[in-house]
Design a protein around this motif. Structure first.
Motif, mmCIF file in Angstrom:
data_model
loop_
_atom_site.group_PDB
_atom_site.id
_atom_site.type_symbol
_atom_site.label_atom_id
_atom_site.label_comp_id
_atom_site.label_asym_id
_atom_site.label_seq_id
_atom_site.Cartn_x
_atom_site.Cartn_y
_atom_site.Cartn_z
ATOM 1 N N PRO A 5 -3.748 27.097 -4.241
ATOM 2 C CA PRO A 5 -3.950 26.091 -5.296
ATOM 3 C C PRO A 5 -3.284 24.743 -5.023
ATOM 4 N N ILE A 6 -2.119 24.745 -4.388
ATOM 5 C CA ILE A 6 -1.442 23.470 -4.113
ATOM 6 C C ILE A 6 -2.201 22.690 -3.045
ATOM 7 N N GLN A 7 -2.631 23.364 -1.999
ATOM 8 C CA GLN A 7 -3.411 22.700 -0.955
ATOM 9 C C GLN A 7 -4.714 22.143 -1.519
ATOM 10 N N ILE A 8 -5.348 22.904 -2.420
ATOM 11 C CA ILE A 8 -6.590 22.447 -3.042
ATOM 12 C C ILE A 8 -6.341 21.201 -3.888
ATOM 13 N N THR A 49 6.424 19.311 -6.564
ATOM 14 C CA THR A 49 7.523 18.539 -5.984
ATOM 15 C C THR A 49 7.068 17.912 -4.674
ATOM 16 N N GLU A 50 7.860 16.976 -4.167
ATOM 17 C CA GLU A 50 7.537 16.367 -2.871
ATOM 18 C C GLU A 50 7.504 17.423 -1.769
ATOM 19 N N ASP A 51 8.427 18.370 -1.809
ATOM 20 C CA ASP A 51 8.460 19.408 -0.777
ATOM 21 C C ASP A 51 7.197 20.247 -0.808
ATOM 22 N N GLU A 52 6.720 20.586 -1.992
ATOM 23 C CA GLU A 52 5.504 21.399 -2.098
ATOM 24 C C GLU A 52 4.297 20.637 -1.556
ATOM 25 N N VAL A 53 4.206 19.358 -1.877
ATOM 26 C CA VAL A 53 3.086 18.545 -1.389
ATOM 27 C C VAL A 53 3.189 18.361 0.120
ATOM 28 N N THR A 59 -0.058 22.161 6.329
ATOM 29 C CA THR A 59 -1.102 23.170 6.529
ATOM 30 C C THR A 59 -2.474 22.521 6.652
ATOM 31 N N LEU A 60 -2.749 21.558 5.773
ATOM 32 C CA LEU A 60 -4.048 20.880 5.803
ATOM 33 C C LEU A 60 -4.245 20.111 7.110
#
Length: 219
Positions: A5-8, A49-53, A59-60
């Motif tokens: 979900p975060i990558q999407i 968060t910035e780290d999650e993004v 990965t992307l």
């Protein structure tokens, strides 16, 4: 290809901003975080968060779906979805909406797509969805990119989802808006409690009536 979900959300936000605000695209990390966490045109609303993004971007980029631009003081990020997935502009717009707002009907997609792509009518949206769903894995590396979900009880239109991530749980999505399993269980418990109270009340009334009949004088 199965994105989380975060990558999407990151990928959808990059696509949206390229089309809607090209003057500020590519995006810095801070601008991308803000785009991901928008409270409008997002479902669900996230607090990344910035780290999650940043992790999602890594990965992307490994999947060649994004790239980093180093022509400014800070790194900026852009997507490469149209090139990698070989998409038309209308297909890109539909995928973007599905990534940012979840499963939707063709009517909802048309009403929300104005800033991304001007569809002539709902039939044009349907044709785009059908084309994305009919992609052949032998000629397109990713295969189909959209799918129709089972129609919800009481719903007049079926909804569509993208296939870049896990398919949504239709059981979960079939619940009335704003309700959860916990709230439904609570409602059932309340109904059971009311039924029990009514049964006790009826029993009490019957007992009182019997007592009054016993006390009533006989002629």
């Amino acid at each position: 290809m199965t994105l989380d979900p975060i990558q999407i959300r990151v990928l959808g936000s990059l696509i949206e901003k390229e089309i809607v605000t090209p003057e500020s695209y590519p995006l810095s990390l801070n601008a991308l975080v803000n785009a991901c966490n928008q409270r409008s045109s997002r479902d669900p609303v996230l607090e990344l968060t910035e780290d999650e993004v940043r992790q999602a971007l890594h990965t992307l980029e490994d999947l060649a779906l994004t790239s980093t631009v180093h022509d400014s003081r800070v790194p900026k990020y852009e997507h490469r979805v149209r090139t990698v997935l070989n998409l038309r502009r209308d297909e890109t717009a539909v995928l973007c909406l599905l990534m940012l707002r979840g499963p939707q009907t063709p009517g909802e997609l048309r009403s929300r797509s104005e800033r991304l792509y001007a569809f002539d009518d709902i039939a044009a949206v349907q044709a785009t969805l059908d084309r994305l769903a009919a992609r052949d894995a032998s000629t397109d590396s990713t295969g189909p990119l959209t799918a129709i979900l089972p129609r919800q009880p009481g719903s007049r239109e079926a909804r569509y989802t993208h296939l870049l991530g896990p398919i949504p749980d239709v059981t979960e999505s079939a619940r009335p808006y704003g309700t959860t399993a916990t709230s439904q269980e609570t409602t059932a418990q309340r109904l059971a409690h009311l039924e029990s109270e009514l049964a006790n009340l009826a029993s009490t009334v019957a007992a009182l009536k019997l007592r009054l009949d016993t006390l009533a004088p006989t002629s």
